[in-house]
Design a protein around this motif. Structure first.
Motif, PDB file in Angstrom:
ATOM      1  N   HIS A  63      41.842  -0.434  64.240  1.00 46.14           N
ATOM      2  CA  HIS A  63      41.811   0.561  63.160  1.00 46.14           C
ATOM      3  C   HIS A  63      41.159  -0.006  61.900  1.00 46.14           C
ATOM      4  N   TYR A  73      51.511  -0.742  63.006  1.00 46.27           N
ATOM      5  CA  TYR A  73      51.107  -0.451  64.376  1.00 46.27           C
ATOM      6  C   TYR A  73      51.787  -1.352  65.401  1.00 46.27           C
ATOM      7  N   GLN A  76      37.773   1.656  60.190  1.00 44.23           N
ATOM      8  CA  GLN A  76      37.794   2.200  58.830  1.00 44.23           C
ATOM      9  C   GLN A  76      36.904   1.404  57.878  1.00 44.23           C
ATOM     10  N   TRP A  86      48.147   3.978  54.271  1.00 40.33           N
ATOM     11  CA  TRP A  86      48.176   2.520  54.391  1.00 40.33           C
ATOM     12  C   TRP A  86      48.674   1.882  53.088  1.00 40.33           C
ATOM     13  N   ASN A  93      41.529   9.395  70.637  1.00 40.80           N
ATOM     14  CA  ASN A  93      42.492   8.309  70.835  1.00 40.80           C
ATOM     15  C   ASN A  93      41.986   7.329  71.888  1.00 40.80           C
ATOM     16  N   THR A 153      39.866   7.491  62.252  1.00 41.29           N
ATOM     17  CA  THR A 153      40.742   7.401  63.420  1.00 41.29           C
ATOM     18  C   THR A 153      42.194   7.307  62.986  1.00 41.29           C
ATOM     19  N   ALA A 154      42.408   7.118  61.687  1.00 41.49           N
ATOM     20  CA  ALA A 154      43.755   6.996  61.151  1.00 41.49           C
ATOM     21  C   ALA A 154      43.770   7.543  59.731  1.00 41.49           C
ATOM     22  N   ASP A 155      44.938   7.964  59.283  1.00 39.27           N
ATOM     23  CA  ASP A 155      45.084   8.444  57.906  1.00 39.27           C
ATOM     24  C   ASP A 155      45.286   7.236  57.007  1.00 39.27           C
ATOM     25  N   THR A 214      45.696  -3.429  67.948  1.00 43.08           N
ATOM     26  CA  THR A 214      45.585  -2.068  67.416  1.00 43.08           C
ATOM     27  C   THR A 214      45.255  -2.080  65.930  1.00 43.08           C
ATOM     28  N   SER A 215      45.869  -2.985  65.189  1.00 43.66           N
ATOM     29  CA  SER A 215      45.593  -3.051  63.747  1.00 43.66           C
ATOM     30  C   SER A 215      44.154  -3.493  63.492  1.00 43.66           C
ATOM     31  N   GLY A 236      39.495  10.268  65.789  1.00 45.63           N
ATOM     32  CA  GLY A 236      40.890  10.055  66.149  1.00 45.63           C
ATOM     33  C   GLY A 236      41.387  11.037  67.195  1.00 45.63           C
TER      34      GLY A 236
END
Length: 487
Positions: free
Chosen positions: A300, A291, A304, A322, A230, A316-318, A296-297, A227
């Motif tokens: 990610h 997002y 994940q 979610w 980016n 790349t994302a927390d 983009t969704s 992440g």
């Protein structure tokens, strides 16, 4: 038990670890860092390795229990010695913390006690990620690729280490099989390094992240993992390669020799990518409101899902932030894992398929007790013994997981942290949720908690039995012939 041959084999492997330390030593030289931690560790490994294997035994046979002992002792000792450079360099001054980090590296788990990785020396970061690459395909497989181990000496060790319900030969000689597997592994890693450098990573970061991707481990040189860049390019490239390294490597060999139908006709492969596709679609739809963009969704969600099902552990994302549905799917994927014969962890897709089909067969037998019904996987009927071995594995897995969960609960963390910390370690995932989420770490666990989770990482990587049998008195006392007949 052939104690002399066990000692000889483990000793030779420790000498190989000394040779592997030459790479981080070279990195230390390039960046002007201290080299003493690596030189000292290499010297100790050579001395201990020589003391364990001064003369080749006359009896070089490794029986089933010998293979289990070699694998378990190798991974324990390699992790212990591999932790020394971190301690000596001051990167991780506490030995237990360094041991946890090294076990996490070799088992390709990716769980960490470090609150920040960027302050580490470049050589320390390199060695930390390189352990992923070494452990990804298997230490014993690597040894068989470079040492002249005969099939009689190597087959039981290979079976004890390779992920999945079965391990066999691609060609007539086991050593040639090991060379083929590591050849494919090496070429795929080089291709990934090249692609990452094309995207703008320098050679060091490209190597670090390629090692973590190839070994499905997840150690990064950045605090924010992937992440930090980016970059959609890096996200997509690494996602694709994580999924590729989660495929059974035997299929790549079949592809190379032109057995196209057998490659793409693999039932496990189809289920594996089917699970990925379904999970990505559901999670992308579930997080699109976070997002504001479908692209983009999906990006990610793909990353994940790829990092969790292959048990890599990059982020790349927390994803701890979610929605519950997305987190529940990711936690489920932690247990499913990748394909057998890959560098990924977890229960393995082929075992899930086998258990599902076995359950359906049992229900059909209830309705039609006189019917002859068999479990078929990959188009072939499985023997009752093969089905039972999968069921036994799952039973022992659940018992070890439950025992670890109860013991770790004594640490006093919340239920989500406790459950996912054990799940992340025993399935070789890396991050869990809450305290051990993608932005957290395992630093707050006690010494005994870190040792227990280190044991869980080894148990998960070695498919449970080698580590458990190491502590069984019968493995050290029964005569060869009885074990040879019963295993």
């Amino acid at each position: 038990m052939n104690g002399r041959m066990i000692s000889y084999t483990v000793g030779r492997i420790l000498m190989i670890e000394a040779a592997l330390l030459a790479l981080p030593l070279l990195v230390a030289v390039i960046y002007g860092e201290v080299v003493d931690p690596y030189l000292s560790t290499m010297l100790m490994l050579v001395v201990v390795g020589f003391c364990m294997s001064p003369i080749k035994p006359k009896n070089t046979t490794l029986y089933a229990r010998d293979g289990y002992a070699v694998v378990a002792l190798t991974w324990l000792l390699m992790s212990a010695f591999g932790a020394l450079p971190f301690v000596m360099s001051g990167d991780i001054p506490n030995f237990i913390d360094a041991y946890f980090e090294t076990v996490s590296g070799f088992t390709t788990t990716g769980s960490s006690i470090l609150r920040a990785v960027e302050p580490l020396s470049r050589s320390g970061l390199f060695w930390r990620s390189f352990t992923h690459w070494v452990g990804g395909m298997g230490v014993l497989v690597f040894v068989m690729a470079i040492l002249p181990l005969t099939d009689a000496r190597g087959m039981h060790a290979l079976r004890a280490e390779m992920p999945g319900p079965t391990a066999g030969k691609l060609v007539s000689r086991m050593s040639d099989t090991a060379k083929i597997l590591y050849g494919i592994y090496f070429v795929m890693t080089i291709i990934l390094i090249a692609l990452l450098m094309v995207g703008g990573m320098d050679w060091f970061d490209a190597c670090v992240h390629a090692f973590g991707t190839a070994g499905t481990g997840g150690f990064s040189s950045r605090n924010a993992s992937i992440g930090a860049y980016n970059s959609a390019y890096f996200d997509v490239v690494i996602s694709i390669f994580m999924l590729l390294f989660g495929v059974n490597f035997n299929l790549y060999y079949f592809l190379l020799i032109g057995r196209i139908r057998e490659t793409f006709g693999s039932e496990e492969l189809r289920v594996y990518f089917g699970i990925v596709a379904a999970a990505v679609c559901i999670i992308a739809a579930d997080i699109v409101h976070l997002y504001g963009s479908v692209a983009t969704s999906v990006r990610h969600a793909l990353f994940q899902v790829s990092t969790i099902i292959t048990t890599t552990g990059y982020a790349t994302a927390d994803f701890d932030q979610w929605p519950t549905l997305s987190k529940a799917i990711l936690v489920t994927l932690m247990f499913v894992g990748a394909c057998a014969g890959s560098t990924g962890g977890g229960i393995k897709v082929v075992r899930i398929v086998t258990l599902f089909k076995a359950s359906l067969c049992d229900m059909r037998r209830m309705v039609h007790p006189n019917a002859v019904i068999s479990v078929r996987v990959e188009g072939k009927p499985l023997s009752d013994r093969a089905v039972r071995s999968v069921q036994v594995y799952l039973s022992v897995y659940v018992m070890v997981f439950t025992a670890s969960l109860l013991l770790i609960s004594l640490e006093g963390f919340d239920l989500v942290t406790t459950f996912t910390s054990v799940a992340a370690c025993i399935n070789n995932i890396g991050p869990g949720l809450a305290v051990v989420g993608p932005t957290g770490n395992f630093a707050d666990f006690s010494v005994w908690g870190k040792l227990l989770l280190s044991f869980d990482m080894l148990v998960g990587r070695l498919e449970i039995f080698p580590m458990l049998l190491l502590f069984a008195p019968s493995i050290w006392s029964k005569p060869h012939i009885e074990w040879k007949n019963n295993v």
